[in-house]
Design a protein around this motif. Structure first.
Motif, PDB file in Angstrom:
ATOM      1  N   PHE A 228      -3.059   8.673   2.912  1.00  0.00           N
ATOM      2  CA  PHE A 228      -2.453   7.692   3.816  1.00  0.00           C
ATOM      3  C   PHE A 228      -1.326   8.316   4.639  1.00  0.00           C
ATOM      4  CE2 PHE A 228      -5.112   4.898   1.650  1.00  0.00           C
ATOM      5  CZ  PHE A 228      -5.021   3.607   2.136  1.00  0.00           C
ATOM      6  N   GLU A 229      -0.532   9.180   4.021  1.00  0.00           N
ATOM      7  CA  GLU A 229       0.548   9.848   4.759  1.00  0.00           C
ATOM      8  C   GLU A 229      -0.005  10.713   5.881  1.00  0.00           C
ATOM      9  OE1 GLU A 229       2.646  11.969   1.754  1.00  0.00           O
ATOM     10  OE2 GLU A 229       3.613  10.176   0.913  1.00  0.00           O
TER      11      GLU A 229
ATOM     12  N   GLY B  62       2.190   3.862   6.182  1.00  0.00           N
ATOM     13  CA  GLY B  62       3.151   3.659   5.107  1.00  0.00           C
ATOM     14  C   GLY B  62       2.594   2.756   4.020  1.00  0.00           C
ATOM     15  N   ILE B  63       2.776   3.136   2.763  1.00  0.00           N
ATOM     16  CA  ILE B  63       2.301   2.331   1.642  1.00  0.00           C
ATOM     17  C   ILE B  63       3.432   1.452   1.128  1.00  0.00           C
ATOM     18  CG2 ILE B  63       1.537   2.415  -0.775  1.00  0.00           C
ATOM     19  CD1 ILE B  63      -0.147   4.818  -0.103  1.00  0.00           C
ATOM     20  N   ARG B  64       3.184   0.146   1.090  1.00  0.00           N
ATOM     21  CA  ARG B  64       4.163  -0.809   0.583  1.00  0.00           C
ATOM     22  C   ARG B  64       4.040  -0.957  -0.925  1.00  0.00           C
ATOM     23  NH1 ARG B  64       3.925  -6.339   0.612  1.00  0.00           N
ATOM     24  NH2 ARG B  64       2.063  -6.279   1.905  1.00  0.00           N
ATOM     25  N   SER B  65       2.808  -0.991  -1.417  1.00  0.00           N
ATOM     26  CA  SER B  65       2.591  -1.033  -2.869  1.00  0.00           C
ATOM     27  C   SER B  65       1.244  -0.416  -3.191  1.00  0.00           C
ATOM     28  CB  SER B  65       2.661  -2.470  -3.399  1.00  0.00           C
ATOM     29  OG  SER B  65       1.543  -3.226  -2.981  1.00  0.00           O
ATOM     30  N   LEU B  66       1.181   0.226  -4.361  1.00  0.00           N
ATOM     31  CA  LEU B  66      -0.043   0.857  -4.824  1.00  0.00           C
ATOM     32  C   LEU B  66      -0.217   0.464  -6.287  1.00  0.00           C
ATOM     33  CD1 LEU B  66      -1.002   4.615  -4.239  1.00  0.00           C
ATOM     34  CD2 LEU B  66      -1.834   3.258  -6.148  1.00  0.00           C
ATOM     35  N   MET B  67      -1.300  -0.265  -6.588  1.00  0.00           N
ATOM     36  CA  MET B  67      -1.503  -0.776  -7.941  1.00  0.00           C
ATOM     37  C   MET B  67      -2.866  -0.375  -8.475  1.00  0.00           C
ATOM     38  SD  MET B  67      -1.384  -4.710  -9.339  1.00  0.00           S
ATOM     39  CE  MET B  67      -1.454  -5.061 -11.103  1.00  0.00           C
ATOM     40  N   ARG B  68      -2.881   0.185  -9.698  1.00  0.00           N
ATOM     41  CA  ARG B  68      -4.150   0.487 -10.360  1.00  0.00           C
ATOM     42  C   ARG B  68      -4.571  -0.751 -11.143  1.00  0.00           C
ATOM     43  NH1 ARG B  68      -4.435   6.088 -13.027  1.00  0.00           N
ATOM     44  NH2 ARG B  68      -3.125   5.254 -14.695  1.00  0.00           N
ATOM     45  N   ILE B  69      -5.748  -1.275 -10.823  1.00  0.00           N
ATOM     46  CA  ILE B  69      -6.186  -2.533 -11.424  1.00  0.00           C
ATOM     47  C   ILE B  69      -7.315  -2.344 -12.442  1.00  0.00           C
ATOM     48  CG2 ILE B  69      -5.478  -3.893  -9.425  1.00  0.00           C
ATOM     49  CD1 ILE B  69      -8.455  -4.015  -8.619  1.00  0.00           C
ATOM     50  N   ARG B  70      -7.877  -1.131 -12.509  1.00  0.00           N
ATOM     51  CA  ARG B  70      -8.980  -0.908 -13.450  1.00  0.00           C
ATOM     52  C   ARG B  70      -9.046   0.549 -13.857  1.00  0.00           C
ATOM     53  NH1 ARG B  70     -14.354   0.674 -12.774  1.00  0.00           N
ATOM     54  NH2 ARG B  70     -14.186   0.554 -10.497  1.00  0.00           N
ATOM     55  N   ILE B  71      -9.343   0.789 -15.132  1.00  0.00           N
ATOM     56  CA  ILE B  71      -9.669   2.118 -15.646  1.00  0.00           C
ATOM     57  C   ILE B  71     -11.002   1.983 -16.354  1.00  0.00           C
ATOM     58  CG2 ILE B  71      -9.026   3.994 -17.203  1.00  0.00           C
ATOM     59  CD1 ILE B  71      -6.115   3.129 -16.920  1.00  0.00           C
ATOM     60  N   GLY B  72     -12.037   2.596 -15.813  1.00  0.00           N
ATOM     61  CA  GLY B  72     -13.357   2.473 -16.413  1.00  0.00           C
ATOM     62  C   GLY B  72     -13.798   1.026 -16.470  1.00  0.00           C
TER      63      GLY B  72
ATOM     64  N   ASP C  42      -1.500  -1.813  -0.538  1.00  0.00           N
ATOM     65  CA  ASP C  42      -0.948  -2.642   0.532  1.00  0.00           C
ATOM     66  C   ASP C  42      -0.079  -1.763   1.415  1.00  0.00           C
ATOM     67  OD1 ASP C  42      -1.955  -5.314  -0.061  1.00  0.00           O
ATOM     68  OD2 ASP C  42      -0.724  -5.215  -1.855  1.00  0.00           O
ATOM     69  N   THR C  43      -0.268  -1.861   2.718  1.00  0.00           N
ATOM     70  CA  THR C  43       0.444  -0.984   3.636  1.00  0.00           C
ATOM     71  C   THR C  43       1.458  -1.740   4.480  1.00  0.00           C
ATOM     72  OG1 THR C  43      -1.203  -1.245   5.407  1.00  0.00           O
ATOM     73  CG2 THR C  43      -1.606   0.481   3.769  1.00  0.00           C
ATOM     74  N   SER C  44       2.434  -1.002   4.964  1.00  0.00           N
ATOM     75  CA  SER C  44       3.472  -1.600   5.798  1.00  0.00           C
ATOM     76  C   SER C  44       3.082  -1.596   7.268  1.00  0.00           C
ATOM     77  CB  SER C  44       4.792  -0.845   5.605  1.00  0.00           C
ATOM     78  OG  SER C  44       4.615   0.543   5.856  1.00  0.00           O
ATOM     79  N   THR C  45       2.048  -0.832   7.580  1.00  0.00           N
ATOM     80  CA  THR C  45       1.538  -0.780   8.959  1.00  0.00           C
ATOM     81  C   THR C  45       0.024  -0.945   8.911  1.00  0.00           C
ATOM     82  OG1 THR C  45       1.430   1.646   8.809  1.00  0.00           O
ATOM     83  CG2 THR C  45       3.390   0.697   9.833  1.00  0.00           C
ATOM     84  N   ALA C  46      -0.552  -1.328  10.023  1.00  0.00           N
ATOM     85  CA  ALA C  46      -2.000  -1.505  10.088  1.00  0.00           C
ATOM     86  C   ALA C  46      -2.709  -0.173   9.882  1.00  0.00           C
ATOM     87  CB  ALA C  46      -2.392  -2.118  11.430  1.00  0.00           C
ATOM     88  N   MET C  47      -3.837  -0.208   9.175  1.00  0.00           N
ATOM     89  CA  MET C  47      -4.595   1.011   8.886  1.00  0.00           C
ATOM     90  C   MET C  47      -5.564   1.328  10.016  1.00  0.00           C
ATOM     91  SD  MET C  47      -5.494   0.437   4.851  1.00  0.00           S
ATOM     92  CE  MET C  47      -5.923  -1.302   5.070  1.00  0.00           C
TER      93      MET C  47
END
Length: 234
Positions: A189-190, A195-205, A136-141
């Motif tokens: 992204f930098e 700017g990244i607001r949150s970065l979440m890993r939702i899956r491993i394999g 999730d970003t703080s600015t539009a991608m």
């Protein structure tokens, strides 16, 4: 067996990390300092790491934790920051360590184990084990960011390339990595001043976060452990 293999089976660290511990002069065998890799030991020998005796773990643990942001992935922290491993210590007495990492400001799935062979297989770059993230970003991608990341981006001489990237909306992207270089998503992204607001890993394999809330954890089933190993290409 080799000293580094013995240490891994004692739950000290993966074999590769155990090698670094040996070389740094933190291991003794029967009271003698050992810094030579490949030294043979048995269960009859007294092996100590940092002065503490270690022993073979009887029960192998395979645990997934939904790490909250703000926690570091290390066994200790000289800066006094919260340690993700501490979230497991109330339930588990075994010496656990993380398979791979998430930076302090990222959240989501991370695996903990005391099985050095399992950790070595999963964490080696040649395994090419998929890891899926929601950003999730703080600015539009920029509209071309997803395509560029899939084609590959070179930053400061390092080439970053994801398996898949899908823009879910102007401020959210789903990304799948295979190798996962240090801070790969953040660096890409930098480089585009996003700017990244949150970065979440939702899956491993084959293992997803499911219903786990931040700070919650569960043990992997034997079928999940076997499936993860089967996915590894090494």
């Amino acid at each position: 067996m080799r000293l580094q293999q013995y240490m891994a089976r004692c739950g000290v660290a993966s074999r590769r990390a155990s090698e670094e511990i040996i070389i740094s002069g933190r291991v003794t065998v029967n009271g003698e300092l050992v810094t030579t890799l490949g030294t043979k030991v048995s269960a009859k020998d007294e092996v100590c790491v940092d002065g503490k005796k270690i022993a073979l773990e009887e029960t192998k643990r395979y645990i997934i934790l939904n790490k909250p942001a703000g926690y570091v992935c290390s066994s200790s922290d000289e800066k006094g920051r919260p340690i993700a491993l501490d979230l497991l210590k109330e339930k588990y007495s075994e010496r656990l360590y993380n398979v791979g990492r998430l930076d302090m400001f990222s959240c989501g799935l991370i695996i903990y184990t005391n099985d050095g062979d399992f950790a070595a297989r999963l964490s080696h770059p040649s395994a090419e084990l998929e890891k899926e993230y929601i950003v999730d970003t703080s600015t539009a991608m920029p509209r071309e960011l997803a395509d560029d990341f899939m084609k590959g981006v070179r930053i400061d001489g390092i080439f970053y390339k994801c398996i898949d990237a899908r823009e879910l909306n102007s401020h959210r992207m789903r990304i799948v990595l295979a190798e996962g270089k240090n801070r790969e998503i953040r660096r890409v992204f930098e480089s585009r001043e996003v700017g990244i607001r949150s970065l979440m890993r939702i899956r491993i394999g084959c293992v997803g976060v499911g219903d786990l809330q931040y700070g919650q954890f569960r043990e992997l089933s034997q079928d999940e452990v076997k499936a993860l190993l089967k996915l590894c290409k090494n």
